[in-house]
Scaffold this motif. Structure first.
Motif, mmCIF file in Angstrom:
data_model
loop_
_atom_site.group_PDB
_atom_site.id
_atom_site.type_symbol
_atom_site.label_atom_id
_atom_site.label_comp_id
_atom_site.label_asym_id
_atom_site.label_seq_id
_atom_site.Cartn_x
_atom_site.Cartn_y
_atom_site.Cartn_z
ATOM 1 N N ASP A 108 0.830 -1.204 0.000
ATOM 2 C CA ASP A 108 0.000 0.000 0.000
ATOM 3 C C ASP A 108 0.865 1.255 0.000
ATOM 4 O O ASP A 108 0.561 2.226 -0.688
ATOM 5 C CB ASP A 108 -0.921 -0.026 1.235
ATOM 6 C CG ASP A 108 -2.034 0.992 1.147
ATOM 7 O OD1 ASP A 108 -2.537 1.191 0.017
ATOM 8 O OD2 ASP A 108 -2.399 1.582 2.190
ATOM 9 N N SER A 109 1.966 1.240 0.715
ATOM 10 C CA SER A 109 2.836 2.416 0.751
ATOM 11 C C SER A 109 3.717 2.522 -0.506
ATOM 12 O O SER A 109 4.116 3.612 -0.892
ATOM 13 C CB SER A 109 3.711 2.397 2.002
ATOM 14 O OG SER A 109 4.601 1.305 1.967
ATOM 15 N N TRP A 110 4.002 1.399 -1.146
ATOM 16 C CA TRP A 110 4.838 1.412 -2.365
ATOM 17 C C TRP A 110 4.027 1.648 -3.637
ATOM 18 O O TRP A 110 4.589 1.947 -4.687
ATOM 19 C CB TRP A 110 5.581 0.078 -2.505
ATOM 20 C CG TRP A 110 6.703 -0.125 -1.540
ATOM 21 C CD1 TRP A 110 7.142 0.705 -0.554
ATOM 22 C CD2 TRP A 110 7.544 -1.268 -1.494
ATOM 23 N NE1 TRP A 110 8.197 0.168 0.116
ATOM 24 C CE2 TRP A 110 8.474 -1.067 -0.446
ATOM 25 C CE3 TRP A 110 7.618 -2.456 -2.208
ATOM 26 C CZ2 TRP A 110 9.448 -1.994 -0.119
ATOM 27 C CZ3 TRP A 110 8.593 -3.377 -1.878
ATOM 28 C CH2 TRP A 110 9.492 -3.150 -0.847
ATOM 29 N N MET A 111 2.726 1.492 -3.569
ATOM 30 C CA MET A 111 1.906 1.565 -4.781
ATOM 31 C C MET A 111 2.047 2.882 -5.554
ATOM 32 O O MET A 111 2.160 2.861 -6.783
ATOM 33 C CB MET A 111 0.440 1.305 -4.427
ATOM 34 C CG MET A 111 -0.402 0.931 -5.622
ATOM 35 S SD MET A 111 0.277 -0.388 -6.670
ATOM 36 C CE MET A 111 0.193 -1.771 -5.577
ATOM 37 N N PRO A 112 2.050 4.039 -4.913
ATOM 38 C CA PRO A 112 2.222 5.279 -5.698
ATOM 39 C C PRO A 112 3.553 5.308 -6.459
ATOM 40 O O PRO A 112 3.608 5.717 -7.617
ATOM 41 C CB PRO A 112 2.169 6.388 -4.647
ATOM 42 C CG PRO A 112 1.418 5.807 -3.508
ATOM 43 C CD PRO A 112 1.760 4.335 -3.508
ATOM 44 N N MET A 113 4.604 4.825 -5.819
ATOM 45 C CA MET A 113 5.913 4.825 -6.473
ATOM 46 C C MET A 113 5.920 3.829 -7.635
ATOM 47 O O MET A 113 6.436 4.117 -8.718
ATOM 48 C CB MET A 113 7.009 4.478 -5.454
ATOM 49 C CG MET A 113 8.405 4.606 -6.021
ATOM 50 S SD MET A 113 8.826 6.280 -6.534
ATOM 51 C CE MET A 113 9.063 7.053 -4.969
ATOM 52 N N LEU A 114 5.371 2.656 -7.428
ATOM 53 C CA LEU A 114 5.311 1.655 -8.497
ATOM 54 C C LEU A 114 4.457 2.159 -9.662
ATOM 55 O O LEU A 114 4.800 1.951 -10.831
ATOM 56 C CB LEU A 114 4.765 0.329 -7.970
ATOM 57 C CG LEU A 114 5.691 -0.452 -7.042
ATOM 58 C CD1 LEU A 114 4.972 -1.651 -6.455
ATOM 59 C CD2 LEU A 114 6.939 -0.882 -7.785
ATOM 60 N N LEU A 170 4.045 5.230 -10.533
ATOM 61 C CA LEU A 170 4.833 6.251 -11.226
ATOM 62 C C LEU A 170 5.855 5.605 -12.155
ATOM 63 O O LEU A 170 6.015 6.024 -13.312
ATOM 64 C CB LEU A 170 5.528 7.158 -10.207
ATOM 65 C CG LEU A 170 6.422 8.258 -10.789
ATOM 66 C CD1 LEU A 170 5.592 9.218 -11.621
ATOM 67 C CD2 LEU A 170 7.145 8.994 -9.675
ATOM 68 N N VAL A 171 6.536 4.578 -11.686
ATOM 69 C CA VAL A 171 7.534 3.884 -12.506
ATOM 70 C C VAL A 171 6.875 3.255 -13.731
ATOM 71 O O VAL A 171 7.384 3.368 -14.856
ATOM 72 C CB VAL A 171 8.293 2.827 -11.664
ATOM 73 C CG1 VAL A 171 9.139 1.919 -12.551
ATOM 74 C CG2 VAL A 171 9.158 3.507 -10.615
ATOM 75 N N VAL A 172 5.739 2.612 -13.543
ATOM 76 C CA VAL A 172 5.018 2.005 -14.667
ATOM 77 C C VAL A 172 4.553 3.078 -15.646
ATOM 78 O O VAL A 172 4.677 2.913 -16.866
ATOM 79 C CB VAL A 172 3.833 1.155 -14.148
ATOM 80 C CG1 VAL A 172 2.922 0.728 -15.289
ATOM 81 C CG2 VAL A 172 4.349 -0.060 -13.395
ATOM 82 N N ALA A 173 4.054 4.196 -15.141
ATOM 83 C CA ALA A 173 3.592 5.284 -16.006
ATOM 84 C C ALA A 173 4.747 5.876 -16.814
ATOM 85 O O ALA A 173 4.602 6.147 -18.014
ATOM 86 C CB ALA A 173 2.904 6.374 -15.180
ATOM 87 N N ILE A 174 5.890 6.065 -16.181
ATOM 88 C CA ILE A 174 7.063 6.599 -16.891
ATOM 89 C C ILE A 174 7.515 5.612 -17.960
ATOM 90 O O ILE A 174 7.846 6.002 -19.080
ATOM 91 C CB ILE A 174 8.195 6.939 -15.900
ATOM 92 C CG1 ILE A 174 7.807 8.166 -15.070
ATOM 93 C CG2 ILE A 174 9.505 7.180 -16.631
ATOM 94 C CD1 ILE A 174 8.761 8.476 -13.934
ATOM 95 N N GLY A 175 7.507 4.330 -17.624
ATOM 96 C CA GLY A 175 7.870 3.305 -18.611
ATOM 97 C C GLY A 175 6.925 3.320 -19.799
ATOM 98 O O GLY A 175 7.347 3.224 -20.961
ATOM 99 N N ALA A 176 5.623 3.431 -19.534
ATOM 100 C CA ALA A 176 4.637 3.482 -20.616
ATOM 101 C C ALA A 176 4.815 4.738 -21.463
ATOM 102 O O ALA A 176 4.714 4.689 -22.693
ATOM 103 C CB ALA A 176 3.225 3.432 -20.033
ATOM 104 N N LEU A 177 5.118 5.852 -20.821
ATOM 105 C CA LEU A 177 5.338 7.105 -21.541
ATOM 106 C C LEU A 177 6.574 7.012 -22.442
ATOM 107 O O LEU A 177 6.550 7.445 -23.603
ATOM 108 C CB LEU A 177 5.489 8.256 -20.549
ATOM 109 C CG LEU A 177 5.622 9.661 -21.134
ATOM 110 C CD1 LEU A 177 4.371 10.023 -21.924
ATOM 111 C CD2 LEU A 177 5.850 10.668 -20.027
ATOM 112 N N CYS A 178 7.644 6.428 -21.919
ATOM 113 C CA CYS A 178 8.868 6.253 -22.720
ATOM 114 C C CYS A 178 8.613 5.342 -23.918
ATOM 115 O O CYS A 178 9.080 5.602 -25.032
ATOM 116 C CB CYS A 178 10.001 5.708 -21.856
ATOM 117 S SG CYS A 178 10.625 6.890 -20.646
#
Length: 151
Positions: A18-24, A26-34
């Protein structure tokens, strides 16, 4: 037991996730954007390449239809030479095609070499052409024209 001994047991706790979900996220979103950016760039490059090939193919068809004009060796026989008037239009059409190719593929040295070799065939006309020397062409084409003219 190994999980508890190595400290990976924290991954079994829902509060950790639950505490790591925002960070994960964000990483997935940045990967998708790239990935999306890369796909757009590849698509643009493929489109520009296809456009350049199509334009050059049209130019080659014009050359095959008018080999005496494409050779660059045509010289006017008189002030009223109709075929020379056609040559000047052929020449302008050629410059326009080359400008479009260079705009589509400005960093491609092979296209620049190909265009320079074609311009060299028409060096006689480049020396005196107001159209070629108007400096209204795409800067890369102007540079190639200047190089051919001064060679």
């Amino acid at each position: 037991m190994t999980c508890f001994e190595t400290g990976f047991s924290v991954l079994l706790d829902i509060k950790t996730w639950d505490s790591w979900m925002p960070m994960l996220s964000l990483v997935v979103a940045i990967g998708a954007l790239c990935t999306a950016y890369y796909q757009v760039q590849v698509g643009r490059s493929a489109t520009a390449t296809a456009q350049a090939h199509n334009i050059y193919q049209q130019y080659l068809v014009l050359c095959m239809d008018n080999p005496d004009l494409a050779s660059g060796e045509y010289r006017p026989s008189s002030a009223q030479d109709e075929r020379y008037a056609q040559y000047t239009w052929f020449f302008s059409n050629m410059l326009f095609a080359f400008e479009q190719i260079l705009e589509a593929k400005p960093k491609d040295e092979k296209w620049k070499d190909t265009i320079a070799s074609q311009l060299n065939k028409h060096k006689f006309h480049i020396q005196k052409s107001k159209t070629a020397n108007s400096k209204h062409w795409f800067e890369d084409l102007d540079s190639l024209i200047k190089k051919v003219k001064n060679s």
